[in-house]
Design an enzyme around this catalytic site. Structure first.
Site, PDB file in Angstrom:
ATOM      1  N   THR A   1     -60.091   1.606  28.167  1.00 39.85           N
ATOM      2  CA  THR A   1     -60.873   2.484  29.040  1.00 39.85           C
ATOM      3  C   THR A   1     -60.087   3.650  29.615  1.00 39.85           C
ATOM      4  O   THR A   1     -60.681   4.592  30.117  1.00 39.85           O
ATOM      5  CB  THR A   1     -61.457   1.672  30.215  1.00 39.85           C
ATOM      6  OG1 THR A   1     -60.374   1.000  30.858  1.00 39.85           O
ATOM      7  CG2 THR A   1     -62.471   0.666  29.738  1.00 39.85           C
TER       8      THR A   1
ATOM      9  N   ASN B   1     -53.622   5.983  32.022  1.00 38.09           N
ATOM     10  CA  ASN B   1     -54.571   7.032  32.418  1.00 38.09           C
ATOM     11  C   ASN B   1     -53.847   8.201  33.075  1.00 38.09           C
ATOM     12  O   ASN B   1     -54.241   9.346  32.925  1.00 38.09           O
ATOM     13  CB  ASN B   1     -55.695   6.448  33.293  1.00 38.09           C
ATOM     14  CG  ASN B   1     -55.274   6.262  34.734  1.00 38.09           C
ATOM     15  OD1 ASN B   1     -55.369   7.172  35.528  1.00 38.09           O
ATOM     16  ND2 ASN B   1     -54.784   5.081  35.078  1.00 38.09           N
TER      17      ASN B   1
ATOM     18  N   GLU C   1     -54.505  -4.010  28.113  1.00 37.59           N
ATOM     19  CA  GLU C   1     -55.970  -3.941  27.999  1.00 37.59           C
ATOM     20  C   GLU C   1     -56.393  -3.916  26.528  1.00 37.59           C
ATOM     21  O   GLU C   1     -57.375  -4.565  26.154  1.00 37.59           O
ATOM     22  CB  GLU C   1     -56.508  -2.712  28.735  1.00 37.59           C
ATOM     23  CG  GLU C   1     -58.028  -2.695  28.744  1.00 37.59           C
ATOM     24  CD  GLU C   1     -58.601  -1.412  29.316  1.00 37.59           C
ATOM     25  OE1 GLU C   1     -58.086  -0.917  30.343  1.00 37.59           O
ATOM     26  OE2 GLU C   1     -59.568  -0.902  28.723  1.00 37.59           O
TER      27      GLU C   1
ATOM     28  N   HIS D   1     -50.776  -0.474  37.138  1.00 36.55           N
ATOM     29  CA  HIS D   1     -49.534   0.243  36.849  1.00 36.55           C
ATOM     30  C   HIS D   1     -49.128   1.086  38.040  1.00 36.55           C
ATOM     31  O   HIS D   1     -49.081   2.309  37.968  1.00 36.55           O
ATOM     32  CB  HIS D   1     -49.702   1.082  35.580  1.00 36.55           C
ATOM     33  CG  HIS D   1     -49.854   0.203  34.377  1.00 36.55           C
ATOM     34  ND1 HIS D   1     -50.828   0.371  33.439  1.00 36.55           N
ATOM     35  CD2 HIS D   1     -49.148  -0.879  33.977  1.00 36.55           C
ATOM     36  CE1 HIS D   1     -50.716  -0.565  32.508  1.00 36.55           C
ATOM     37  NE2 HIS D   1     -49.711  -1.332  32.822  1.00 36.55           N
TER      38      HIS D   1
ATOM     39  N   CYS E   1     -61.469  -5.869  35.497  1.00 35.20           N
ATOM     40  CA  CYS E   1     -62.422  -4.839  35.934  1.00 35.20           C
ATOM     41  C   CYS E   1     -63.755  -4.987  35.202  1.00 35.20           C
ATOM     42  O   CYS E   1     -63.789  -5.183  33.987  1.00 35.20           O
ATOM     43  CB  CYS E   1     -61.832  -3.462  35.652  1.00 35.20           C
ATOM     44  SG  CYS E   1     -62.992  -2.157  36.011  1.00 35.20           S
TER      45      CYS E   1
ATOM     46  N   SER F   1     -48.391   4.123  33.518  1.00 36.69           N
ATOM     47  CA  SER F   1     -49.852   4.155  33.620  1.00 36.69           C
ATOM     48  C   SER F   1     -50.433   5.044  32.520  1.00 36.69           C
ATOM     49  O   SER F   1     -50.143   6.238  32.449  1.00 36.69           O
ATOM     50  CB  SER F   1     -50.250   4.685  34.999  1.00 36.69           C
ATOM     51  OG  SER F   1     -51.536   5.243  34.959  1.00 36.69           O
TER      52      SER F   1
ATOM     53  N   SER G   1     -54.471   4.296  39.435  1.00 32.07           N
ATOM     54  CA  SER G   1     -53.808   3.211  40.157  1.00 32.07           C
ATOM     55  C   SER G   1     -52.858   3.743  41.232  1.00 32.07           C
ATOM     56  O   SER G   1     -51.989   3.023  41.711  1.00 32.07           O
ATOM     57  CB  SER G   1     -53.057   2.314  39.168  1.00 32.07           C
ATOM     58  OG  SER G   1     -52.232   3.081  38.345  1.00 32.07           O
TER      59      SER G   1
ATOM     60  N   HIS H   1     -50.634  -2.031  24.729  1.00 37.50           N
ATOM     61  CA  HIS H   1     -51.134  -2.050  26.113  1.00 37.50           C
ATOM     62  C   HIS H   1     -51.909  -3.352  26.380  1.00 37.50           C
ATOM     63  O   HIS H   1     -52.672  -3.816  25.525  1.00 37.50           O
ATOM     64  CB  HIS H   1     -52.040  -0.841  26.326  1.00 37.50           C
ATOM     65  CG  HIS H   1     -52.407  -0.597  27.756  1.00 37.50           C
ATOM     66  ND1 HIS H   1     -53.371  -1.339  28.395  1.00 37.50           N
ATOM     67  CD2 HIS H   1     -51.942   0.275  28.669  1.00 37.50           C
ATOM     68  CE1 HIS H   1     -53.484  -0.906  29.647  1.00 37.50           C
ATOM     69  NE2 HIS H   1     -52.627   0.077  29.837  1.00 37.50           N
TER      70      HIS H   1
HETATM   71  S1  SF4 Z   1     -59.877   2.903  35.152  1.00 35.75           S
HETATM   72 FE1  SF4 Z   1     -59.789   0.793  34.371  1.00 35.75          FE
HETATM   73  S2  SF4 Z   1     -59.636  -0.457  36.234  1.00 35.75           S
HETATM   74 FE2  SF4 Z   1     -60.389   1.555  36.854  1.00 35.75          FE
HETATM   75  S3  SF4 Z   1     -62.651   1.410  36.899  1.00 35.75           S
HETATM   76 FE3  SF4 Z   1     -61.997   2.200  34.871  1.00 35.75          FE
HETATM   77  S4  SF4 Z   1     -61.836   0.391  33.584  1.00 35.75           S
HETATM   78 FE4  SF4 Z   1     -61.812  -0.294  35.695  1.00 35.75          FE
END
Ligand code: SF4
Length: 383
Positions: free
Chosen positions: A217, A289, A151, A56, A121, A287, A350, A149
């Site tokens: 994650t 995260n 993932e 992202h 990943c 994104s 990212s 999403h």
């Molecule tokens: S944030 Fe997502 S892409 Fe990055 S290390 Fe963790 S699981 Fe993998």
């Protein structure tokens, strides 16, 4: 070993930047970018497709598009290039957050190998592997993630291939799900309430009796932990268990949380212990995260979510993203006039570090800072 999450102070005199101890690119994203660029190098003259956005991050995705890579889906799963348009001569890259088994099957049927340019990943795969392990022991899976999403869709698909699976978006949904465990809500209502979120043949009368929780994650680790703790507590009470026999009904999945998401989030908690005037969080607007880092910061102080330094228009104006309403807004007088002004900065998993550097450069230039980035770096090197 206990990690240090105190932020790094970059003291430019009239502007002090507190940079999160861990921020930006994680292993999974770096790995995905490397593989994507290698794919382009190794396949001159071939059509190269990405199942969806690589990560992202608009800059990385634009770079790839400029090299001729085409996206097959947008982030919401809408098809931009139909699978029927692909031939076995094409190259398809699987993004860092992985893909569903249904899409893997489609690619296999066309004759496109999926292993060679698969950037999934390892930490996402770890969640899938753990789901498979606990599925073998007859636990159902509760996925904590955003249902749309990529993932979460991928993890749901991999888990659902092995065991009954359901997705919860947040604690409220976990509480609602819990009412089917205790019997407070009749099982018959489950199917309407969790429509589109449960696997084929899910039986709410029996498939919630043994569970394990895994997550997308990039969700807030503390939220996933709170959801897992809540459901575990319900199991303890409902089945009159204790810590020595809870494993019979509740699988321990704490080891699936991604280290990078954890470290970036913990570094934000560490950074927020510093009294500051505002926070700037840098990253792609879609994104997950990054939006969680914003969420943590905005509980404590004015927070501006930007994707490039260009969003800082002047010392008086900033264009930033409100992820709650999903729109960009303009805020005036975002930079207090007192000296020194204290700013907390972090970025999502990212976001390339160069963008964070641009943001710092822009702020110190606008503030007419007493020192340059180079001077600060030399001071650090001299220590
Ligand atoms: S944030 Fe997502 S892409 Fe990055 S290390 Fe963790 S699981 Fe993998």
């Amino acid at each position: 070993m206990k990690k240090d999450f105190t932020p790094t102070l970059l003291d430019f005199g009239n502007i002090q930047i507190y940079l999160a101890r861990h921020f930006g690119f994680c292993y999974g994203v770096e790995n995905a970018i490397d593989i994507a660029f290698r794919t382009v190098d190794e396949n001159p003259g071939k059509r190269i497709f990405l199942l969806s956005e690589m990560i992202h991050n608009p800059q990385v995705n634009t770079d790839l598009q400029e090299m001729g890579v085409q996206f097959m889906q947008d982030t919401y799963g809408r098809q931009l290039v139909p699978f029927e348009n692909l031939t076995k001569e094409d190259v398809v890259i699987i993004p860092a957050f992985g893909t569903t088994l249904a899409i893997e099957e489609k690619l296999n049927a066309i004759g496109i190998p999926i292993e060679k340019y698969n950037t999934t990943c390892p930490f996402v795969e770890k969640v899938w592997n753990r789901s498979e392990q606990i599925a073998k022991k007859d636990y159902s899976i509760v996925v904590h993630g955003k249902p749309a999403h990529e993932e979460t869709r991928a993890t749901f698909s991999h888990a659902a291939a092995n065991t009954p699976t359901v997705v919860v978006n947040d604690m409220q949904e976990a509480i609602n799900l819990g009412k089917y465990i205790t019997g407070e809500t009749p099982a018959a209502e489950f199917y309407a309430e969790f429509k589109g979120r449960y696997s084929h043949n899910f039986d709410a009368t029996k498939d919630l009796q043994h569970i394990g929780v895994v997550n997308q994650t990039t969700m807030l680790a503390s939220d996933t932990q709170a959801i897992a703790d809540y459901l575990k507590q319900l199991m303890l009470q409902t089945y009159q268990l204790n810590e020595s026999n809870i494993a019979a009904r509740f699988a321990d999945t704490r080891d699936t949380l991604c280290y990078a998401t954890n470290d970036n989030q913990s570094a934000v908690y560490g950074m927020l212990e510093t009294a500051a005037d505002l926070a700037i969080v840098v990253g792609g607007y879609n994104s997950s995260n990054t939006s969680h880092l914003v969420e943590l910061c905005e509980e404590k102080l004015p927070t501006y979510f930007i994707n490039t330094s260009e969003k800082i228009i002047s010392p008086h104006q900033i264009v930033h993203y409100n992820f709650h309403t999903r729109e960009e807004v303009i805020t005036s007088d975002f930079l207090p006039s007192q000296s020194p002004v204290k700013i907390l900065i972090t970025s999502g998993a990212s976001c390339p570090d160069a963008i964070v550097e641009d943001v710092i450069e822009k702020l110190i230039e606008m503030r007419g800072a007493h020192k340059t980035v180079d001077t600060i770096l030399k001071e650090y090197q001299a220590v």
